[in-house]
Scaffold this motif. Structure first.
Motif, PDB file in Angstrom:
ATOM      1  N   ILE A  96     -11.076   9.419  -4.216  1.00 30.29           N
ATOM      2  CA  ILE A  96     -10.562   8.599  -3.114  1.00 30.29           C
ATOM      3  C   ILE A  96      -9.731   7.485  -3.740  1.00 30.29           C
ATOM      4  CG2 ILE A  96     -11.111   7.141  -1.127  1.00 30.29           C
ATOM      5  CD1 ILE A  96     -13.880   8.496  -1.048  1.00 30.29           C
ATOM      6  N   MET A  97      -8.458   7.458  -3.443  1.00 32.85           N
ATOM      7  CA  MET A  97      -7.574   6.441  -4.000  1.00 32.85           C
ATOM      8  C   MET A  97      -7.290   5.362  -2.955  1.00 32.85           C
ATOM      9  SD  MET A  97      -3.838   6.886  -5.820  1.00 32.85           S
ATOM     10  CE  MET A  97      -2.930   7.339  -4.334  1.00 32.85           C
ATOM     11  N   ILE A  98      -7.322   4.120  -3.401  1.00 30.19           N
ATOM     12  CA  ILE A  98      -6.989   2.964  -2.569  1.00 30.19           C
ATOM     13  C   ILE A  98      -5.665   2.399  -3.063  1.00 30.19           C
ATOM     14  CG2 ILE A  98      -7.748   0.689  -1.789  1.00 30.19           C
ATOM     15  CD1 ILE A  98      -9.634   3.021  -0.986  1.00 30.19           C
ATOM     16  N   ASP A  99      -4.773   2.082  -2.140  1.00 26.24           N
ATOM     17  CA  ASP A  99      -3.466   1.575  -2.551  1.00 26.24           C
ATOM     18  C   ASP A  99      -3.005   0.485  -1.587  1.00 26.24           C
ATOM     19  OD1 ASP A  99      -1.246   1.332  -4.129  1.00 26.24           O
ATOM     20  OD2 ASP A  99      -0.513   3.367  -3.814  1.00 26.24           O
ATOM     21  N   SER A 100      -1.934  -0.212  -1.974  1.00 26.94           N
ATOM     22  CA  SER A 100      -1.422  -1.325  -1.175  1.00 26.94           C
ATOM     23  C   SER A 100      -0.006  -1.660  -1.610  1.00 26.94           C
ATOM     24  CB  SER A 100      -2.325  -2.555  -1.364  1.00 26.94           C
ATOM     25  OG  SER A 100      -1.732  -3.712  -0.828  1.00 26.94           O
ATOM     26  N   VAL A 101       0.767  -2.214  -0.684  1.00 22.30           N
ATOM     27  CA  VAL A 101       2.117  -2.693  -1.026  1.00 22.30           C
ATOM     28  C   VAL A 101       2.092  -4.143  -1.504  1.00 22.30           C
ATOM     29  CG1 VAL A 101       3.115  -1.156   0.718  1.00 22.30           C
ATOM     30  CG2 VAL A 101       2.716  -3.566   1.292  1.00 22.30           C
ATOM     31  N   SER A 102       0.956  -4.803  -1.393  1.00 20.23           N
ATOM     32  CA  SER A 102       0.873  -6.252  -1.599  1.00 20.23           C
ATOM     33  C   SER A 102       1.442  -6.704  -2.936  1.00 20.23           C
ATOM     34  CB  SER A 102      -0.572  -6.725  -1.474  1.00 20.23           C
ATOM     35  OG  SER A 102      -1.036  -6.612  -0.150  1.00 20.23           O
ATOM     36  N   LYS A 103       0.984  -6.108  -4.017  1.00 21.92           N
ATOM     37  CA  LYS A 103       1.394  -6.549  -5.348  1.00 21.92           C
ATOM     38  C   LYS A 103       2.651  -5.838  -5.806  1.00 21.92           C
ATOM     39  CE  LYS A 103      -2.595  -8.577  -5.092  1.00 21.92           C
ATOM     40  NZ  LYS A 103      -2.775 -10.005  -4.794  1.00 21.92           N
ATOM     41  N   ARG A 104       2.737  -4.549  -5.468  1.00 27.24           N
ATOM     42  CA  ARG A 104       3.859  -3.733  -5.937  1.00 27.24           C
ATOM     43  C   ARG A 104       5.203  -4.332  -5.536  1.00 27.24           C
ATOM     44  NH1 ARG A 104       2.373   1.203  -3.812  1.00 27.24           N
ATOM     45  NH2 ARG A 104       1.028   1.272  -5.639  1.00 27.24           N
ATOM     46  N   TYR A 105       5.289  -4.766  -4.285  1.00 27.74           N
ATOM     47  CA  TYR A 105       6.557  -5.289  -3.776  1.00 27.74           C
ATOM     48  C   TYR A 105       6.482  -6.786  -3.477  1.00 27.74           C
ATOM     49  CZ  TYR A 105       7.216  -0.277  -2.957  1.00 27.74           C
ATOM     50  OH  TYR A 105       7.292   1.091  -3.099  1.00 27.74           O
ATOM     51  N   SER A 106       5.447  -7.445  -3.986  1.00 25.62           N
ATOM     52  CA  SER A 106       5.248  -8.868  -3.688  1.00 25.62           C
ATOM     53  C   SER A 106       5.272  -9.093  -2.180  1.00 25.62           C
ATOM     54  CB  SER A 106       6.324  -9.731  -4.374  1.00 25.62           C
ATOM     55  OG  SER A 106       5.939 -11.088  -4.387  1.00 25.62           O
ATOM     56  N   MET A 107       4.431  -8.303  -1.476  1.00 24.50           N
ATOM     57  CA  MET A 107       4.378  -8.329  -0.014  1.00 24.50           C
ATOM     58  C   MET A 107       2.933  -8.522   0.448  1.00 24.50           C
ATOM     59  SD  MET A 107       7.084  -5.243   0.897  1.00 24.50           S
ATOM     60  CE  MET A 107       6.502  -5.093   2.579  1.00 24.50           C
ATOM     61  N   CYS A 108       2.256  -9.513  -0.145  1.00 25.73           N
ATOM     62  CA  CYS A 108       0.836  -9.714   0.167  1.00 25.73           C
ATOM     63  C   CYS A 108       0.603  -9.965   1.659  1.00 25.73           C
ATOM     64  CB  CYS A 108       0.281 -10.875  -0.652  1.00 25.73           C
ATOM     65  SG  CYS A 108       0.298 -10.572  -2.434  1.00 25.73           S
ATOM     66  N   GLY A 109       1.547 -10.636   2.306  1.00 25.59           N
ATOM     67  CA  GLY A 109       1.385 -10.967   3.720  1.00 25.59           C
ATOM     68  C   GLY A 109       1.653  -9.815   4.668  1.00 25.59           C
ATOM     69  N   ALA A 110       2.170  -8.710   4.162  1.00 22.07           N
ATOM     70  CA  ALA A 110       2.438  -7.560   5.035  1.00 22.07           C
ATOM     71  C   ALA A 110       1.145  -6.913   5.506  1.00 22.07           C
ATOM     72  CB  ALA A 110       3.297  -6.527   4.306  1.00 22.07           C
ATOM     73  N   ARG A 111       0.119  -6.949   4.653  1.00 19.42           N
ATOM     74  CA  ARG A 111      -1.192  -6.345   4.951  1.00 19.42           C
ATOM     75  C   ARG A 111      -1.062  -4.860   5.288  1.00 19.42           C
ATOM     76  NH1 ARG A 111      -3.088  -7.983   2.080  1.00 19.42           N
ATOM     77  NH2 ARG A 111      -5.201  -7.449   2.738  1.00 19.42           N
ATOM     78  N   ILE A 112      -0.410  -4.140   4.379  1.00 18.42           N
ATOM     79  CA  ILE A 112      -0.300  -2.688   4.510  1.00 18.42           C
ATOM     80  C   ILE A 112      -0.824  -2.030   3.237  1.00 18.42           C
ATOM     81  CG2 ILE A 112       1.316  -0.729   4.562  1.00 18.42           C
ATOM     82  CD1 ILE A 112       0.929  -1.849   7.276  1.00 18.42           C
ATOM     83  N   GLY A 113      -1.737  -1.092   3.428  1.00 13.86           N
ATOM     84  CA  GLY A 113      -2.265  -0.308   2.322  1.00 13.86           C
ATOM     85  C   GLY A 113      -2.490   1.104   2.795  1.00 13.86           C
ATOM     86  N   CYS A 114      -3.267   1.851   2.036  1.00 17.32           N
ATOM     87  CA  CYS A 114      -3.614   3.203   2.476  1.00 17.32           C
ATOM     88  C   CYS A 114      -4.811   3.732   1.701  1.00 17.32           C
ATOM     89  CB  CYS A 114      -2.430   4.168   2.338  1.00 17.32           C
ATOM     90  SG  CYS A 114      -1.804   4.395   0.662  1.00 17.32           S
ATOM     91  N   ILE A 115      -5.506   4.663   2.309  1.00 14.56           N
ATOM     92  CA  ILE A 115      -6.557   5.422   1.662  1.00 14.56           C
ATOM     93  C   ILE A 115      -6.038   6.838   1.515  1.00 14.56           C
ATOM     94  CG2 ILE A 115      -7.700   5.786   3.902  1.00 14.56           C
ATOM     95  CD1 ILE A 115     -10.359   6.006   2.415  1.00 14.56           C
ATOM     96  N   VAL A 116      -6.236   7.425   0.326  1.00  8.70           N
ATOM     97  CA  VAL A 116      -5.654   8.732   0.014  1.00  8.70           C
ATOM     98  C   VAL A 116      -6.745   9.634  -0.559  1.00  8.70           C
ATOM     99  CG1 VAL A 116      -3.850   9.955  -1.251  1.00  8.70           C
ATOM    100  CG2 VAL A 116      -3.487   7.573  -0.570  1.00  8.70           C
ATOM    101  N   SER A 117      -6.882  10.828  -0.008  1.00  4.99           N
ATOM    102  CA  SER A 117      -7.827  11.796  -0.532  1.00  4.99           C
ATOM    103  C   SER A 117      -7.469  13.184  -0.035  1.00  4.99           C
ATOM    104  CB  SER A 117      -9.261  11.456  -0.114  1.00  4.99           C
ATOM    105  OG  SER A 117     -10.180  12.403  -0.629  1.00  4.99           O
ATOM    106  N   LYS A 118      -7.762  14.189  -0.844  1.00  8.38           N
ATOM    107  CA  LYS A 118      -7.578  15.587  -0.439  1.00  8.38           C
ATOM    108  C   LYS A 118      -8.844  16.161   0.167  1.00  8.38           C
ATOM    109  CE  LYS A 118      -3.864  16.676  -3.678  1.00  8.38           C
ATOM    110  NZ  LYS A 118      -3.367  17.638  -4.703  1.00  8.38           N
ATOM    111  N   ASN A 119      -9.891  15.360   0.234  1.00 13.76           N
ATOM    112  CA  ASN A 119     -11.142  15.785   0.855  1.00 13.76           C
ATOM    113  C   ASN A 119     -10.977  15.683   2.374  1.00 13.76           C
ATOM    114  OD1 ASN A 119     -13.791  15.619   2.098  1.00 13.76           O
ATOM    115  ND2 ASN A 119     -14.651  15.286   0.052  1.00 13.76           N
ATOM    116  N   LYS A 120     -10.834  16.808   3.030  1.00 18.40           N
ATOM    117  CA  LYS A 120     -10.512  16.833   4.460  1.00 18.40           C
ATOM    118  C   LYS A 120     -11.621  16.226   5.312  1.00 18.40           C
ATOM    119  CE  LYS A 120      -6.604  18.840   3.704  1.00 18.40           C
ATOM    120  NZ  LYS A 120      -5.355  18.022   3.771  1.00 18.40           N
TER     121      LYS A 120
END
Length: 398
Positions: A229-253
């Motif tokens: 289960i991978m956790i990700d976010s745009v906060s640090k990658r694009y210096s967009m901490c205030g956007a509050r957008i991330g995602c959970i990623v998994s191939k486990n249906k």
């Protein structure tokens, strides 16, 4: 009088934010505060993301799909493919920051009383997520003398019980800056398969890998589809901490179908922030090259300065933009408060995060602080100078 819940009483304060009142008071006194306490980059957000919100043609600010817009998820999947992570849009649920993705992961994999093993020190809010979910954190200690590398896998094995449901890592690490090697990820993959556990990896700092090292994702590890289960976010990658957008990623249906129920319960992720995040995916590689070059310079400046202070020991981060420093004090939280309340050097002082809050083991990390090197080099030089002078005064009065 109505009583507060035990869960609310147990919920820990953020070691990153709880000293804010002291900082606000210091600012009112005219002190310049160098904020080393929080991972809020001073790097500019990509203009393409900001412009996307400015020029939108929406007439109704409506709900989006509970798992996020399909167009955005498809583009996220393409972004991952560029990093040798091959997933489909259906393997992704867009969340309100990486925090919500973690909450979904906890809620989908663990019941009240279950256990999650986490190498410590770890991102302080993992303690909060565990309290909210009624889950017990079982720490396995990584050590500053080992640069916070993955503890021996035998130490994990000793901690696994029938209540253990997952192992959680942050890679690269917050607060340590440690970057797990491919071999270390493979060791974790082997143990979660052996004991039929989930492996949750918080990979929000993926781009920030230094010294020629390359980030290796759990999603790249073969035969881990039902566990990863991978956790990700745009906060640090694009210096967009205030956007509050991330995602959970998994191939486990089954896992993703469960997480979708949590996503539906909170309705949908924010619309404007998805628009900005989708546009940010068009950010050229040159942006990241410049940012990484900048952070390497900042890291080198900070670590070199800290090593010159008598009694200070510091781990050398290989990713993210944090480090743990061990100070010649008994209680780093008392020292951090004193810095804001009672000290300044040439009109300035520093705000740091006491590292005890990044552990779950009692009375651990009491003399450590986390430093976020998100300031420019000139400010970091001044901050280190303030720390050096502050330790002299603080220890002289003790």
């Amino acid at each position: 009088m109505p009583t507060i819940s035990n869960k609310g009483i147990t919920m820990p304060q953020s070691p990153i934010r709880k000293l804010v009142p002291y900082a606000e008071k210091a600012k009112k006194q005219g002190k310049t505060i160098y904020h080393l306490n929080i991972g809020q980059p001073d790097i500019k957000t990509p203009q393409i993301a900001l412009d996307a919100v400015k020029v939108h043609n929406l007439e109704v600010l409506a709900y989006t799909k509970s798992d996020g817009s399909e167009e955005y998820r498809t583009k996220i999947a393409h972004y991952y493919s560029l990093h040798n992570i091959h997933v489909n849009a259906s393997d992704i649920i867009v969340t309100t920051g990486g925090s919500e993705a973690l909450a979904f992961a906890f809620g989908s994999t663990m019941d009240v009383g279950d256990e999650v093993i986490i190498p410590e020190p770890f991102y302080a809010n993992y303690n909060g997520f565990s309290v909210a979910a009624g889950v017990k954190v079982v720490p396995v200690i990584s050590k500053i003398e080992d640069n916070f590398a993955l503890p021996p896998i035998e130490e994990f094995e000793k901690l696994i019980t029938p209540k253990t449901k997952a192992i959680l890592i942050c890679n690269p690490g917050n607060p340590t800056g440690y970057l797990y090697t491919k071999e270390e990820i493979q060791k974790l993959a082997k143990i979660v398969k052996k004991h039929d556990l989930f492996l949750i990896a918080d990979e929000v700092y993926r781009e920030f890998a230094y010294d020629g090292l390359v980030h290796y994702s759990i999603m790249q590890e073969p035969d881990l589809e039902q566990h990863a289960i991978m956790i990700d976010s745009v906060s640090k990658r694009y210096s967009m901490c205030g956007a509050r957008i991330g995602c959970i990623v998994s191939k486990n249906k089954e896992l993703m179908a469960t997480a979708m129920k949590f996503a539906q319960a909170r309705l949908s992720p924010p619309t404007f922030a998805q628009i900005a995040s989708e546009a940010a995916l068009e950010t050229p590689q040159s942006y990241f090259d410049d940012v990484i070059d900048d952070y390497v310079k900042r890291r080198n400046t900070l670590i070199a300065g800290l090593k010159e202070i008598e009694g200070v020991r510091v781990a050398n981060p290989k990713g993210a933009f944090y480090c743990i420093a061990e100070l010649p004090v008994e209680n780093a939280e008392d020292f951090a408060k004193w810095l804001l309340e009672s000290f300044d050097y040439k009109g300035g002082t520093i705000m740091v995060a006491p590292a005890a809050g990044f552990y779950s083991s009692p009375n651990t990390g009491l003399n450590q602080i986390r430093i976020a090197y998100v300031l420019n080099e000139e400010s970091l030089v001044k901050a280190v100078e303030i720390l050096k002078e502050a330790l002299k005064v603080y220890n002289a009065k003790s």
